[in-house]
Design a protein around this motif. Structure first.
Motif, mmCIF file in Angstrom:
data_model
loop_
_atom_site.group_PDB
_atom_site.id
_atom_site.type_symbol
_atom_site.label_atom_id
_atom_site.label_comp_id
_atom_site.label_asym_id
_atom_site.label_seq_id
_atom_site.Cartn_x
_atom_site.Cartn_y
_atom_site.Cartn_z
ATOM 1 N N ILE A 94 0.852 -1.184 0.000
ATOM 2 C CA ILE A 94 0.000 0.000 0.000
ATOM 3 C C ILE A 94 0.885 1.229 0.000
ATOM 4 N N ARG A 95 0.675 2.081 -0.969
ATOM 5 C CA ARG A 95 1.445 3.319 -1.051
ATOM 6 C C ARG A 95 0.670 4.421 -0.357
ATOM 7 N N ARG A 96 1.271 4.992 0.644
ATOM 8 C CA ARG A 96 0.619 6.068 1.386
ATOM 9 C C ARG A 96 1.289 7.394 1.068
ATOM 10 N N ARG A 97 0.499 8.419 1.048
ATOM 11 C CA ARG A 97 1.053 9.759 0.884
ATOM 12 C C ARG A 97 1.649 10.194 2.208
ATOM 13 N N ARG A 98 2.561 11.122 2.140
ATOM 14 C CA ARG A 98 3.202 11.599 3.366
ATOM 15 C C ARG A 98 2.184 12.079 4.394
ATOM 16 N N SER A 99 1.131 12.730 3.953
ATOM 17 C CA SER A 99 0.127 13.263 4.867
ATOM 18 C C SER A 99 -0.672 12.156 5.560
#
Length: 106
Positions: A94-99
């Motif tokens: 799962i790729r998460r955004r920094r936020s």
């Protein structure tokens, strides 16, 4: 000491760039064989199969990077993946955004 922690942090970050985590890999399977197997689903950009420095054997898991999201879906649509008689365990990364990350240092 600080350099080692930087290398580990970079390693953790780079693993997030992979599409699929594969576990339960038989000891006898190499990264070349993994690339060949997963290439039937699409273009494999990278296969990272970590080795244990003490034993010299791989750790029975790897990360696979594909060229497109469609290729990842091709892999995940197949019910079971079997290499040398062993069923592989796959999990989509799962790729998460920094936020969205819990720890701001990730």
């Amino acid at each position: 000491m600080a350099a080692a922690s930087v290398v580990r942090a970079v390693g953790r970050r780079s693993r997030r760039l992979f599409d699929i985590f594969v576990a339960e890999i038989p000891w006898t399977v190499s990264s070349k064989e993994l690339k060949e197997y997963f290439s039937q689903f699409g273009s494999v950009q990278r296969c990272q199969l970590p080795f244990d420095r003490d034993t010299g054997f791989h750790r029975r898991y790897c990360w696979i990077k594909f060229s497109t999201p469609e290729e990842v879906q091709n892999v995940l649509q197949k019910d079971s993946h079997i290499l040398e008689g062993s069923k592989l365990a796959l999990k989509q990364q799962i790729r998460r955004r920094r936020s969205q990350r819990k720890n701001p240092r990730e």
